[in-house]
Each structure stands twice: as C-alpha cells, then as structure tokens.
Motif scaffolding. Structure first.
Motif, PDB file in Angstrom:
ATOM      1  N   MET A   1     -77.742  58.950  -7.685  1.00 10.73           N
ATOM      2  CA  MET A   1     -77.165  59.859  -6.703  1.00 10.73           C
ATOM      3  C   MET A   1     -76.729  59.045  -5.494  1.00 10.73           C
ATOM      4  N   ASN A   2     -75.502  59.245  -5.070  1.00 12.32           N
ATOM      5  CA  ASN A   2     -74.992  58.609  -3.862  1.00 12.32           C
ATOM      6  C   ASN A   2     -75.296  59.493  -2.665  1.00 12.32           C
ATOM      7  N   LEU A   3     -75.778  58.870  -1.611  1.00 12.13           N
ATOM      8  CA  LEU A   3     -76.076  59.586  -0.382  1.00 12.13           C
ATOM      9  C   LEU A   3     -75.109  59.137   0.701  1.00 12.13           C
ATOM     10  N   THR A   4     -74.741  60.070   1.563  1.00 13.55           N
ATOM     11  CA  THR A   4     -73.925  59.761   2.724  1.00 13.55           C
ATOM     12  C   THR A   4     -74.774  59.959   3.961  1.00 13.55           C
ATOM     13  N   VAL A   5     -74.935  58.888   4.729  1.00 12.07           N
ATOM     14  CA  VAL A   5     -75.725  58.927   5.955  1.00 12.07           C
ATOM     15  C   VAL A   5     -74.750  58.882   7.124  1.00 12.07           C
ATOM     16  N   THR A   6     -74.888  59.839   8.036  1.00 11.08           N
ATOM     17  CA  THR A   6     -74.022  59.904   9.213  1.00 11.08           C
ATOM     18  C   THR A   6     -74.875  59.965  10.467  1.00 11.08           C
ATOM     19  N   ILE A   7     -74.539  59.100  11.426  1.00  8.01           N
ATOM     20  CA  ILE A   7     -75.199  59.104  12.735  1.00  8.01           C
ATOM     21  C   ILE A   7     -74.268  59.819  13.695  1.00  8.01           C
ATOM     22  N   HIS A   8     -74.723  60.925  14.253  1.00  9.49           N
ATOM     23  CA  HIS A   8     -73.949  61.688  15.238  1.00  9.49           C
ATOM     24  C   HIS A   8     -74.446  61.233  16.612  1.00  9.49           C
ATOM     25  N   THR A   9     -73.576  60.580  17.381  1.00  9.43           N
ATOM     26  CA  THR A   9     -73.990  59.858  18.576  1.00  9.43           C
ATOM     27  C   THR A   9     -73.458  60.441  19.873  1.00  9.43           C
ATOM     28  N   LEU A  10     -74.076  59.997  20.962  1.00  9.18           N
ATOM     29  CA  LEU A  10     -73.600  60.270  22.318  1.00  9.18           C
ATOM     30  C   LEU A  10     -73.168  58.944  22.937  1.00  9.18           C
ATOM     31  N   PRO A  11     -72.266  58.976  23.925  1.00  7.38           N
ATOM     32  CA  PRO A  11     -71.860  57.728  24.584  1.00  7.38           C
ATOM     33  C   PRO A  11     -73.047  57.053  25.283  1.00  7.38           C
ATOM     34  N   ASP A  12     -73.067  55.736  25.249  1.00  7.53           N
ATOM     35  CA  ASP A  12     -74.081  54.941  25.949  1.00  7.53           C
ATOM     36  C   ASP A  12     -75.510  55.329  25.574  1.00  7.53           C
ATOM     37  N   CYS A  13     -75.721  55.671  24.326  1.00 11.21           N
ATOM     38  CA  CYS A  13     -77.033  56.115  23.843  1.00 11.21           C
ATOM     39  C   CYS A  13     -77.754  54.933  23.194  1.00 11.21           C
ATOM     40  N   VAL A  14     -78.809  54.453  23.836  1.00  9.25           N
ATOM     41  CA  VAL A  14     -79.555  53.302  23.324  1.00  9.25           C
ATOM     42  C   VAL A  14     -80.173  53.615  21.965  1.00  9.25           C
ATOM     43  N   ASN A  15     -80.759  54.785  21.805  1.00 11.20           N
ATOM     44  CA  ASN A  15     -81.368  55.127  20.518  1.00 11.20           C
ATOM     45  C   ASN A  15     -80.328  55.281  19.409  1.00 11.20           C
ATOM     46  N   GLU A  17     -77.564  53.421  19.236  1.00  9.01           N
ATOM     47  CA  GLU A  17     -77.262  52.035  18.882  1.00  9.01           C
ATOM     48  C   GLU A  17     -78.384  51.421  18.054  1.00  9.01           C
ATOM     49  N   ARG A  18     -79.623  51.673  18.433  1.00  2.78           N
ATOM     50  CA  ARG A  18     -80.759  51.105  17.710  1.00  2.78           C
ATOM     51  C   ARG A  18     -80.886  51.702  16.310  1.00  2.78           C
ATOM     52  N   THR A  19     -80.586  52.986  16.177  1.00  7.10           N
ATOM     53  CA  THR A  19     -80.613  53.615  14.849  1.00  7.10           C
ATOM     54  C   THR A  19     -79.564  52.974  13.961  1.00  7.10           C
ATOM     55  N   ALA A  70     -83.686  63.881  14.358  1.00  8.60           N
ATOM     56  CA  ALA A  70     -83.160  63.541  15.678  1.00  8.60           C
ATOM     57  C   ALA A  70     -83.918  62.342  16.230  1.00  8.60           C
ATOM     58  N   GLY A  71     -83.207  61.513  16.963  1.00  7.29           N
ATOM     59  CA  GLY A  71     -83.821  60.381  17.636  1.00  7.29           C
ATOM     60  C   GLY A  71     -83.962  59.163  16.738  1.00  7.29           C
ATOM     61  N   LEU A  72     -84.505  58.112  17.316  1.00  8.98           N
ATOM     62  CA  LEU A  72     -84.761  56.871  16.594  1.00  8.98           C
ATOM     63  C   LEU A  72     -86.004  57.060  15.739  1.00  8.98           C
ATOM     64  N   ARG A  73     -85.830  57.025  14.429  1.00 10.43           N
ATOM     65  CA  ARG A  73     -86.938  57.280  13.503  1.00 10.43           C
ATOM     66  C   ARG A  73     -86.990  56.199  12.414  1.00 10.43           C
ATOM     67  N   PRO A  74     -87.532  55.020  12.738  1.00  6.48           N
ATOM     68  CA  PRO A  74     -87.638  53.962  11.729  1.00  6.48           C
ATOM     69  C   PRO A  74     -88.385  54.409  10.478  1.00  6.48           C
ATOM     70  N   ASP A  75     -89.374  55.285  10.640  1.00  7.65           N
ATOM     71  CA  ASP A  75     -90.134  55.770   9.475  1.00  7.65           C
ATOM     72  C   ASP A  75     -89.229  56.527   8.508  1.00  7.65           C
ATOM     73  N   ARG A  76     -88.313  57.333   9.034  1.00  4.53           N
ATOM     74  CA  ARG A  76     -87.396  58.091   8.177  1.00  4.53           C
ATOM     75  C   ARG A  76     -86.372  57.166   7.528  1.00  4.53           C
ATOM     76  N   ILE A  77     -85.944  56.150   8.264  1.00  9.41           N
ATOM     77  CA  ILE A  77     -84.987  55.198   7.706  1.00  9.41           C
ATOM     78  C   ILE A  77     -85.637  54.403   6.582  1.00  9.41           C
TER      79      ILE A  77
END
Length: 85
Positions: A1-15, A17-19, A70-77
């Motif tokens: 199964m192919n998955l599509t991962v999309t990051i929905h971002t805000l300008p100048d958002c450190v989290n 960028e880190r995600t 939502a947010g930076l979640r290394p565990d989910r990644i």
C-alpha cells in the motif's frame, strides 16, 4: 500500500520545519503545503481540537485519510516509518 504524507504548515513555523526534516531523515516521502483557511483540513482541526502546527495527514492509495496528528511528533513519524517499509 502506498501512503501519501502531507505536512500542512504555517509560515515561520519551527515545528513544521523540524517535522519536515524528521520525515526526510527517516526516508519518508512527503509533500508540504500551506495550511488552508477553509476546507477539509480546517474541519479536521476543529473536529479534533488541534491547536499546534503542523497538521500531518496520511492517506492511502484511494485518498482515504488513515492517520493524522498535530505538532512535532517523532513517535508518530517512527511508527509511520515502520509501516512504510
């Protein structure tokens, strides 16, 4: 199964960028897009009470939403990484 991962971002958002960096470092293909003001993603935010960016969505081959957070979640990644191998 192919998955599509999309990051929905805000300008100048450190989290945001880190995600994106964490996904890249983990070898998970992804897209990045500005967080929309209306539409299904905003509905998801309201429905789940998300209060931090980014909003990450994962869809399957048919476009069905199978995961989100939502947010930076290394565990989910890391969990996502194990399902994409």
């Amino acid at each position: 199964m192919n998955l599509t991962v999309t990051i929905h971002t805000l300008p100048d958002c450190v989290n945001c960028e880190r995600t994106e960096q964490f996904l890249t470092h983990s070898g998970i293909p992804h897209d990045s897009t500005p967080l929309p003001e209306t539409g299904p993603i905003r509905d998801l935010i309201t429905e789940h009470g998300y209060q931090s960016a980014p909003i990450v969505t994962v869809t399957d081959d048919t476009g069905k939403l199978i995961d989100h957070w939502a947010g930076l979640r290394p565990d989910r990644i890391l969990a996502l990484k194990s399902t994409t191998r």
